[in-house]
Design an enzyme around this catalytic site. Structure first.
Site, short mmCIF file in Angstrom:
data_model
loop_
_atom_site.label_atom_id
_atom_site.label_comp_id
_atom_site.label_asym_id
_atom_site.label_seq_id
_atom_site.Cartn_x
_atom_site.Cartn_y
_atom_site.Cartn_z
N GLN A 1 -13.51 4.64 2.87
CA GLN A 1 -13.67 3.48 3.13
C GLN A 1 -15.21 3.15 3.14
OE1 GLN A 1 -11.11 2.17 6.22
NE2 GLN A 1 -9.41 3.27 5.44
N ASN B 1 0.80 -0.96 0.02
CA ASN B 1 -0.13 0.06 -0.36
C ASN B 1 0.70 1.30 0.01
OD1 ASN B 1 -2.70 1.56 0.63
ND2 ASN B 1 -1.19 2.03 2.63
N GLU B 2 0.45 2.21 -0.92
CA GLU B 2 1.15 3.55 -0.93
C GLU B 2 2.67 3.30 -0.44
OE1 GLU B 2 -1.10 6.25 1.41
OE2 GLU B 2 -2.64 6.25 0.11
N GLU C 1 -8.12 3.47 -3.51
CA GLU C 1 -8.70 4.48 -2.45
C GLU C 1 -9.03 5.66 -3.35
OE1 GLU C 1 -6.17 5.21 1.09
OE2 GLU C 1 -5.56 3.12 0.83
O1 AHR Z 1 -7.68 5.65 4.27
C1 AHR Z 1 -6.85 5.90 5.22
C2 AHR Z 1 -5.57 5.85 5.03
O2 AHR Z 1 -5.11 6.71 3.75
C3 AHR Z 1 -5.10 4.29 4.31
O3 AHR Z 1 -4.53 3.60 5.40
C4 AHR Z 1 -3.79 4.77 3.72
O4 AHR Z 1 -3.67 3.85 2.39
C5 AHR Z 1 -4.16 6.35 2.96
O5 AHR Z 1 -3.26 7.28 2.99
#
Ligand code: AHR
Length: 505
Positions: free
Chosen positions: A351, A171-172, A291
């Site tokens: 989310q 992730n990221e 996201e």
């Molecule tokens: O959605 C919250 C956070 O935002 C996630 O964990 C991350 O991937 C993003 O920076």
């Protein structure tokens, strides 16, 4: 103000991927504990899962849910969440300075997904861990039987393999905030080796690599080049993230945000296709927005709350109240993705519940409510499946503090040939003026309006809450409309999200 839309099926973009309507669940705040799993709630089922949320996911036919993070997954040890609950450790989650109890792990989440009628998109820890742990998780989840990890799953009571198809490699990873952020070069190597092993175990596996985590990242482009130098032939999609906020508290300006999204999509595609040329590859890699949303309305409150709740299980984090203007931006983001349905093949609203979420629960209680942003997402889930069709717009433009030449009208259409319907999603971005809109639908023969849904509020800051759950919600338009030889003319309220559904059998 007058505007015109050409809704012509000849301008087909591509079939809309069902996965444009995926969502994201993370071990963060009260998303899993309190949202997905809330055993104290009177609406919990026999496993402690909230039935209201399960129903919502089924109603919207959300096809896939990304799990278990987010930043969380870059420090997560998935083995902590399997086997007898009483033996599971409590661990510090450094990403959100919380306590992870591990009551919910891979197996419980799979059961939740089964009950919700959705699939899991699994993200592996490419931060503090690596290739071996990822392939073990893959084997635990997907290998039928007869190996160490698959037999362990069976011994935990889960005989059938899960067949999880889509796997995200971290992730990221471009972000310095990530637990173990690596260089593009190193991440590219780790991602490639992991993807190789996954595909050896199952060649049908769909692999998503980390692209850039926001349009403002200075490494946008160079990150992709560095990773894809290694990974191009091994991955199927590239994940980029994007969130908007009304930073300067100027609604007219904020309603131009989708222009940044359009540009970001173009840049992502350009980076991918540049590497396709360099690699002389026959494969095309598509985009995932795992996201996307609006975010951080209550930034200061959240920080304060976070301090009070340091190192506690399931603190109340990022529980923004989304406003009506946020709903318009969310609708516009959906329009941006539909306009590039040829290359945007996956997207997770970020989310699903309680954390930055369209759906909120009264934790421990029976109540739940829908945020303003729920509605455009719901409309897209329900009516945005079929073939996306480019819908050229003729209208006036405006300039704002950040943007130039913003069309007052934003629109796209989706043709569901099987159902014999065409749906126009349209936003009047003007904060002041009503718009007289003509939709030229002549290519659909003799269309007939089924309904015109509208989401509008005089107050851009209006929001819903448990106490007032229906302050902002869609209604049927009461403005007159007229069909004349395949051209439909009606009015769009200022600041409004509109769903015009036509039958075209
Ligand atoms: O959605 C919250 C956070 O935002 C996630 O964990 C991350 O991937 C993003 O920076």
């Amino acid at each position: 103000m007058k505007a015109k839309l050409t809704v012509d099926k000849a301008y087909r973009i591509d079939r809309v991927s069902d996965h444009l309507y995926d969502a994201f669940v993370e071990h963060l705040g009260r998303d899993v504990y309190g949202g997905v799993y809330d055993p104290e709630s009177p609406v919990a089922d026999d496993m402690g899962f909230r039935k209201d949320l399960l129903q919502m996911v089924r109603d919207l036919k959300i096809p896939q849910v990304r799990y278990p993070g987010g930043n969380f997954c870059s420090g997560y040890q998935w083995e902590d969440g399997i086997g007898p609950r009483e033996n599971r450790p409590r661990r510090l989650d450094l990403a959100f300075q919380s306590m992870e109890t591990n009551e919910i792990g891979v197996n419980e989440f799979q059961e939740w997904a089964r009950r919700a009628g959705t699939e899991t998109m699994m993200t592996v820890n490419m931060g503090s861990r690596g290739v071996q742990d990822a392939r073990n998780l893959f084997e635990y989840c997907n290998f039928p039987a007869g190996s160490y990890w698959s037999d362990l799953r069976i011994s935990h009571g889960y005989k059938e393999p899960y067949g999880i198809k889509t796997w995200c490699l971290g992730n990221e990873m471009d972000g310095e905030w990530q637990i173990c952020h690596w260089s593009a070069d190193l991440y590219g190597q780790k991602a490639t080796e992991t993807a190789k092993l996954f595909k050896w175990m199952d060649p049908e596996t769909e692999i998503i690599m980390c692209g850039t985590s926001s349009p403002g990242q200075s490494t946008l482009g160079s990150w992709e080049r560095g990773v894809l130098e290694h990974a191009y032939e091994h991955v199927d999609l590239m994940d980029m993230h994007i969130y908007f906020k009304n930073y300067i508290n100027d609604t007219q300006n904020y309603l131009g945000s989708a222009l940044t999204f359009d540009e970001y999509i173009k840049n992502g595609i350009a980076a991918l296709d540049y590497m396709k040329v360099i690699k002389k590859s026959k494969r095309t890699i598509n985009l995932a927005f795992n996201e996307w949303n609006v975010w951080f309305i209550l930034e200061d409150t959240d920080r304060r709350k976070a301090k009070e709740d340091f190192w506690k299980p399931a603190p109340s984090l990022l529980e923004d109240y989304f406003t009506f203007e946020d709903a318009l931006v969310v609708g516009d983001m959906l329009i941006s993705m539909l306009k590039r349905a040829d290359r945007v093949k996956t997207a997770c609203i970020s989310q699903l519940v309680n954390v930055n979420a369209p759906f909120m629960t009264e934790v421990g209680g029976p109540g739940s409510w829908k945020q303003t942003i729920f509605y455009p997402y719901m409309h897209a889930c329900l009516y945005g499946r079929g073939t996306a069709v480019q819908t050229p717009v003729e209208c006036e433009l405006y300039d704002s503090k950040e943007f130039c030449d913003v069309p007052y009208l934003s629109a796209v259409s989706v043709w569901d040939e099987e159902a014999g319907t065409v749906t126009v999603f349209a936003i009047n971005r003007s904060v002041k003026e009503q718009m007289e809109l003509t939709c030229d639908l002549r290519s659909y023969g003799d269309p007939c309006l089924l309904e015109h849904l509208v989401l509008h509020d005089e107050d851009p800051k209006a929001h819903n809450s448990l106490a007032e759950p229906e302050r902002v919600k869609p209604v049927n338009s009461t403005l007159p409309g007229k069909m004349d030889k395949g051209c439909y003319t009606t009015s769009l309220l200022p600041m409004s999200w509109n769903v015009l559904r036509f039958s075209c059998k």
